[in-house]
Motif scaffolding. Structure first.
Motif, PDB file in Angstrom:
ATOM      1  N   LYS A 123      34.056  43.733  57.156  1.00 27.51           N
ATOM      2  CA  LYS A 123      35.117  43.930  56.166  1.00 27.51           C
ATOM      3  C   LYS A 123      35.176  42.766  55.188  1.00 27.51           C
ATOM      4  O   LYS A 123      35.314  42.951  53.983  1.00 27.51           O
ATOM      5  CB  LYS A 123      36.469  44.086  56.863  1.00 27.51           C
ATOM      6  CG  LYS A 123      37.663  44.010  55.911  1.00 27.51           C
ATOM      7  CD  LYS A 123      38.964  43.957  56.674  1.00 27.51           C
ATOM      8  CE  LYS A 123      40.147  43.873  55.714  1.00 27.51           C
ATOM      9  NZ  LYS A 123      40.153  42.664  54.893  1.00 27.51           N
ATOM     10  N   PHE A 124      35.075  41.551  55.706  1.00 32.33           N
ATOM     11  CA  PHE A 124      35.211  40.368  54.858  1.00 32.33           C
ATOM     12  C   PHE A 124      33.979  40.154  53.985  1.00 32.33           C
ATOM     13  O   PHE A 124      34.055  39.489  52.958  1.00 32.33           O
ATOM     14  CB  PHE A 124      35.458  39.130  55.726  1.00 32.33           C
ATOM     15  CG  PHE A 124      36.699  39.233  56.562  1.00 32.33           C
ATOM     16  CD1 PHE A 124      37.941  38.979  56.011  1.00 32.33           C
ATOM     17  CD2 PHE A 124      36.627  39.598  57.893  1.00 32.33           C
ATOM     18  CE1 PHE A 124      39.093  39.084  56.778  1.00 32.33           C
ATOM     19  CE2 PHE A 124      37.773  39.699  58.675  1.00 32.33           C
ATOM     20  CZ  PHE A 124      39.000  39.454  58.112  1.00 32.33           C
ATOM     21  N   ILE A 125      32.854  40.701  54.399  1.00 32.17           N
ATOM     22  CA  ILE A 125      31.620  40.566  53.624  1.00 32.17           C
ATOM     23  C   ILE A 125      31.529  41.643  52.557  1.00 32.17           C
ATOM     24  O   ILE A 125      31.203  41.385  51.402  1.00 32.17           O
ATOM     25  CB  ILE A 125      30.389  40.641  54.555  1.00 32.17           C
ATOM     26  CG1 ILE A 125      30.512  39.627  55.704  1.00 32.17           C
ATOM     27  CG2 ILE A 125      29.107  40.416  53.764  1.00 32.17           C
ATOM     28  CD1 ILE A 125      30.619  38.191  55.256  1.00 32.17           C
ATOM     29  N   ARG A 126      31.848  42.874  52.955  1.00 25.39           N
ATOM     30  CA  ARG A 126      31.696  44.012  52.048  1.00 25.39           C
ATOM     31  C   ARG A 126      32.839  44.115  51.048  1.00 25.39           C
ATOM     32  O   ARG A 126      32.647  44.601  49.939  1.00 25.39           O
ATOM     33  CB  ARG A 126      31.620  45.310  52.860  1.00 25.39           C
ATOM     34  CG  ARG A 126      30.451  45.360  53.841  1.00 25.39           C
ATOM     35  CD  ARG A 126      29.128  45.448  53.130  1.00 25.39           C
ATOM     36  NE  ARG A 126      28.022  45.525  54.074  1.00 25.39           N
ATOM     37  CZ  ARG A 126      26.747  45.505  53.735  1.00 25.39           C
ATOM     38  NH1 ARG A 126      26.404  45.401  52.460  1.00 25.39           N
ATOM     39  NH2 ARG A 126      25.802  45.559  54.644  1.00 25.39           N
ATOM     40  N   VAL A 136      37.040  42.388  46.813  1.00 28.62           N
ATOM     41  CA  VAL A 136      38.335  41.923  46.323  1.00 28.62           C
ATOM     42  C   VAL A 136      39.063  41.168  47.430  1.00 28.62           C
ATOM     43  O   VAL A 136      39.166  41.630  48.553  1.00 28.62           O
ATOM     44  CB  VAL A 136      39.202  43.109  45.853  1.00 28.62           C
ATOM     45  CG1 VAL A 136      40.541  42.611  45.335  1.00 28.62           C
ATOM     46  CG2 VAL A 136      38.468  43.900  44.783  1.00 28.62           C
ATOM     47  N   THR A 137      39.557  39.995  47.101  1.00 31.81           N
ATOM     48  CA  THR A 137      40.367  39.229  48.040  1.00 31.81           C
ATOM     49  C   THR A 137      41.685  38.883  47.360  1.00 31.81           C
ATOM     50  O   THR A 137      41.800  38.945  46.141  1.00 31.81           O
ATOM     51  CB  THR A 137      39.621  37.957  48.507  1.00 31.81           C
ATOM     52  OG1 THR A 137      40.309  37.381  49.610  1.00 31.81           O
ATOM     53  CG2 THR A 137      39.493  36.950  47.377  1.00 31.81           C
ATOM     54  N   GLY A 138      42.690  38.530  48.174  1.00 27.93           N
ATOM     55  CA  GLY A 138      44.048  38.402  47.664  1.00 27.93           C
ATOM     56  C   GLY A 138      44.221  37.490  46.469  1.00 27.93           C
ATOM     57  O   GLY A 138      44.941  37.821  45.521  1.00 27.93           O
ATOM     58  N   TYR A 157      44.054  38.504  63.292  1.00 26.05           N
ATOM     59  CA  TYR A 157      43.022  37.563  62.873  1.00 26.05           C
ATOM     60  C   TYR A 157      41.664  38.055  63.367  1.00 26.05           C
ATOM     61  O   TYR A 157      41.570  38.753  64.384  1.00 26.05           O
ATOM     62  CB  TYR A 157      43.273  36.173  63.464  1.00 26.05           C
ATOM     63  CG  TYR A 157      44.414  35.410  62.823  1.00 26.05           C
ATOM     64  CD1 TYR A 157      44.248  34.789  61.585  1.00 26.05           C
ATOM     65  CD2 TYR A 157      45.644  35.287  63.470  1.00 26.05           C
ATOM     66  CE1 TYR A 157      45.282  34.077  61.006  1.00 26.05           C
ATOM     67  CE2 TYR A 157      46.688  34.573  62.893  1.00 26.05           C
ATOM     68  CZ  TYR A 157      46.499  33.977  61.661  1.00 26.05           C
ATOM     69  OH  TYR A 157      47.528  33.276  61.081  1.00 26.05           O
ATOM     70  N   THR A 158      40.626  37.672  62.633  1.00 28.38           N
ATOM     71  CA  THR A 158      39.257  37.966  63.030  1.00 28.38           C
ATOM     72  C   THR A 158      38.491  36.659  63.183  1.00 28.38           C
ATOM     73  O   THR A 158      38.576  35.770  62.328  1.00 28.38           O
ATOM     74  CB  THR A 158      38.544  38.846  61.983  1.00 28.38           C
ATOM     75  OG1 THR A 158      39.188  40.113  61.937  1.00 28.38           O
ATOM     76  CG2 THR A 158      37.082  39.056  62.344  1.00 28.38           C
ATOM     77  N   GLU A 179      43.815  39.190  58.074  1.00 24.19           N
ATOM     78  CA  GLU A 179      43.340  40.457  57.522  1.00 24.19           C
ATOM     79  C   GLU A 179      43.382  40.476  56.001  1.00 24.19           C
ATOM     80  O   GLU A 179      42.490  41.016  55.348  1.00 24.19           O
ATOM     81  CB  GLU A 179      44.160  41.617  58.082  1.00 24.19           C
ATOM     82  CG  GLU A 179      43.682  42.976  57.629  1.00 24.19           C
ATOM     83  CD  GLU A 179      44.441  44.114  58.285  1.00 24.19           C
ATOM     84  OE1 GLU A 179      44.112  45.279  58.023  1.00 24.19           O
ATOM     85  OE2 GLU A 179      45.387  43.829  59.052  1.00 24.19           O
ATOM     86  N   ASP A 180      44.428  39.881  55.401  1.00 21.25           N
ATOM     87  CA  ASP A 180      44.544  39.893  53.947  1.00 21.25           C
ATOM     88  C   ASP A 180      43.788  38.742  53.285  1.00 21.25           C
ATOM     89  O   ASP A 180      43.825  38.587  52.064  1.00 21.25           O
ATOM     90  CB  ASP A 180      46.010  39.873  53.514  1.00 21.25           C
ATOM     91  CG  ASP A 180      46.743  38.602  53.967  1.00 21.25           C
ATOM     92  OD1 ASP A 180      46.103  37.712  54.582  1.00 21.25           O
ATOM     93  OD2 ASP A 180      47.961  38.503  53.709  1.00 21.25           O
ATOM     94  N   GLU A 181      43.110  37.930  54.087  1.00 20.97           N
ATOM     95  CA  GLU A 181      42.252  36.839  53.607  1.00 20.97           C
ATOM     96  C   GLU A 181      43.030  35.698  52.944  1.00 20.97           C
ATOM     97  O   GLU A 181      42.434  34.849  52.291  1.00 20.97           O
ATOM     98  CB  GLU A 181      41.164  37.365  52.660  1.00 20.97           C
ATOM     99  CG  GLU A 181      40.295  38.431  53.298  1.00 20.97           C
ATOM    100  CD  GLU A 181      39.164  38.921  52.406  1.00 20.97           C
ATOM    101  OE1 GLU A 181      38.900  38.291  51.368  1.00 20.97           O
ATOM    102  OE2 GLU A 181      38.538  39.943  52.749  1.00 20.97           O
TER     103      GLU A 181
END
Length: 362
Positions: free
Chosen positions: A5-8, A11-13, A69-70, A108-110
Motif C-alpha cells: 500500500k505504501f509503495i503503490r 498520494v500521501t497526506g 500501524y504497519t 495508515e494515513d502516512e
C-alpha cells in the motif's frame, strides 16, 4: 495492511494542497530523536542490541489501542521500494541502508513514521500539509508519550534527551517547514535571506534535508538548536521565521506582477506548455516547470490545473517512483521519456490546453 500500500499509493497526506498558507508552505514536519538506556548508539551497537530495540519499540506501537500501524524491515524491502519511501519523505536516506538493522513503523494515513535504528534508536516523525506546527507537534508528542511510558529513554536532567549527534541533544526535536519560494529565488533575494536565517538559529536546506539541493524552488527551513530551548520556544521561533518568509515571498510576487507581468506570464505559460507537450523531461527542467506552473496557479494567472496534482508530480518525477510506476528499471534517458509521458497523462490535457488558449487570447 500490506506493505505494498505504501509503495503503490502515490498520494500521501502531506501532498494535499490544504492547510494554512498552503500556497507557500507545502508541509510541516516534526521529528523527535530518542535513545534507550543500556544500549550503544546505532553507529556502534551490536546486532543483538538492534534486535532488542526493534522488538521493544515495535511491541509498544503495534500493541497499542491507537491507530493502525504497519511494520517494515529495511533488509526485507527491495532497494527500489526503499527509494520510493525516501521520495515520499516517509523514511530518511540513512535508514534505507539495509545493513543497519533499520525498520520503520508507518501509520495508515502516512502522517506518522517511526524509524527504528536509524542514526538514533528511535526517530518519531509527523508530517502534515500546509503550516500546522502545533498540530504536527501534538501528534508527534502523543506518539512520544506512548513510547516513553513503556521504554527507558536516555535522559539527563542537565542536557535533556541524549542523542547520537550532539547537535540533537536537548529536546531532540527538529521542526521544519517545506516552502515553495519561487519569487524570492527569481529575484535572487533568497541568496541574502538564507545567511540571515542562519544567524537566527535556523537552517535552510533542500527538500530532502541535509546535503540536498532545492529543486523547483522548494526549501526546508528548520531549527538548528535543540539544546537550551523548550519545544514550544522552538515552535514559536520557527513560526516567526516562517511568517516573515511568507510575507517576503508574497511581497516579491506582488513586485514581479507589478513590474514584470508580461515577462512573468511568458515564463509561466512556457513552462506549462513544456509539461503539456514535452516528450523528454529531465529532472531539473521538470522541477523548474512545476514550480513555475504552481506559481501561476497561486497568482491566478493559470487556471484549470489542480495544484495538488503538481505536489504529487514533484514526487512522481523522482527516479524511484518513475521506475516503480513503469514496473521496470529504466536508464536515465528512459526515465526522462517516461517522466514526460507521465506528466502528460497525470495532467488533464484537455483542460490544460484550454487554459493555454485562453492565456494567448488575453
Amino acid at each position: 495492511m500490506s506493505t505494498e500500500k505504501f509503495i503503490r499509493n502515490e498520494v500521501t497526506g502531506w501532498m494535499a494542497a490544504h492547510g494554512e498558507h498552503s500556497d507557500i508552505v507545502m508541509s510541516t514536519r516534526i521529528r523527535l530523536a530518542r535513545n534507550l538506556t543500556g544500549y550503544l548508539y546505532p553507529i556502534a551497537f551490536t546486532e543483538d542490541d538492534a534486535m532488542a530495540i526493534d522488538r521493544a519499540a515495535t511491541g509498544v506501537l503495534l500493541d497499542s489501542d491507537g491507530p493502525d500501524y504497519t511494520y517494515m524491515k529495511m533488509s526485507e524491502i527491495p532497494s527500489l521500494e526503499r527509494l520510493v519511501l525516501i521520495e515520499k519523505h516517509l523514511i530518511s536516506p540513512h535508514l534505507a541502508n539495509p545493513n543497519r538493522h533499520g525498520a520503520v513503523i508507518l501509520s495508515e494515513d502516512e502522517t506518522v513514521s517511526v524509524m527504528i535504528n536509524e542514526e538514533d534508536h528511535v526517530r518519531i516523525q509527523c508530517i502534515y500539509p500546509g503550516l500546522q506546527l502545533e498540530d504536527a507537534y501534538k501528534k508527534a508528542d502523543a506518539v512520544d508519550d506512548l513510547l516513553e511510558s513503556e521504554l527507558p529513554y536516555a535522559f539527563d536532567e542537565d542536557f535533556g534527551y541524549m542523542t547520537s549527534c550532539p547537535s540533537n541533544t536537548g529536546t531532540g526535536m527538529r521542526a521544519s517547514v517545506m516552502m515553495h519560494l519561487p519569487a524570492l529565488t527569481i529575484t535572487k533575494q533568497i541568496d541574502r535571506i538564507i545567511p540571515a536565517i542562519s544567524r537566527l538559529g535556523m537552517v535552510v536546506r533542500g527538500s530532502y534535508g541535509e546535503g540536498s539541493e532545492a529543486p523547483g524552488n522548494v526549501y526546508q527551513v528548520s531549527n538548528q538548536t535543540t539544546l537550551g530551548k523548550t519545544e514550544q520556544e522552538i515552535l514559536v521561533d520557527l513560526g516567526n521565521i516562517t511568517s516573515r518568509l511568507i510575507a517576503h515571498e508574497r511581497k516579491s510576487r506582488e513586485v514581479l506582477l507589478a513590474k514584470s507581468r508580461l515577462a512573468l506570464e511568458n515564463r509561466l505559460f512556457r513552462s506549462l506548455g513544456t509539461i503539456v507537450y514535452a516528450r523528454i523531461l529531465q529532472t531539473g527542467e521538470a522541477a523548474r516547470c512545476l514550480s513555475d506552473v504552481r506559481l501561476g496557479i497561486d497568482l491566478g494567472i493559470i487556471e484549470d490545473v489542480d495544484v495538488s496534482i503538481l505536489n504529487e508530480l514533484m514526487i512522481f518525477m523522482q527516479p524511484g517512483f518513475l521506475q516503480q510506476y513503469a514496473g521496470t528499471e529504466l536508464s536515465q534517458e528512459e526515465r526522462d521519456i517516461f517522466r514526460a509521458k507521465l506528466f502528460r497523462e497525470r495532467l488533464n490535457i484537455a483542460d490544460t490546453l484550454k487554459s493555454l488558449e485562453e492565456g494567448t487570447q488575453e
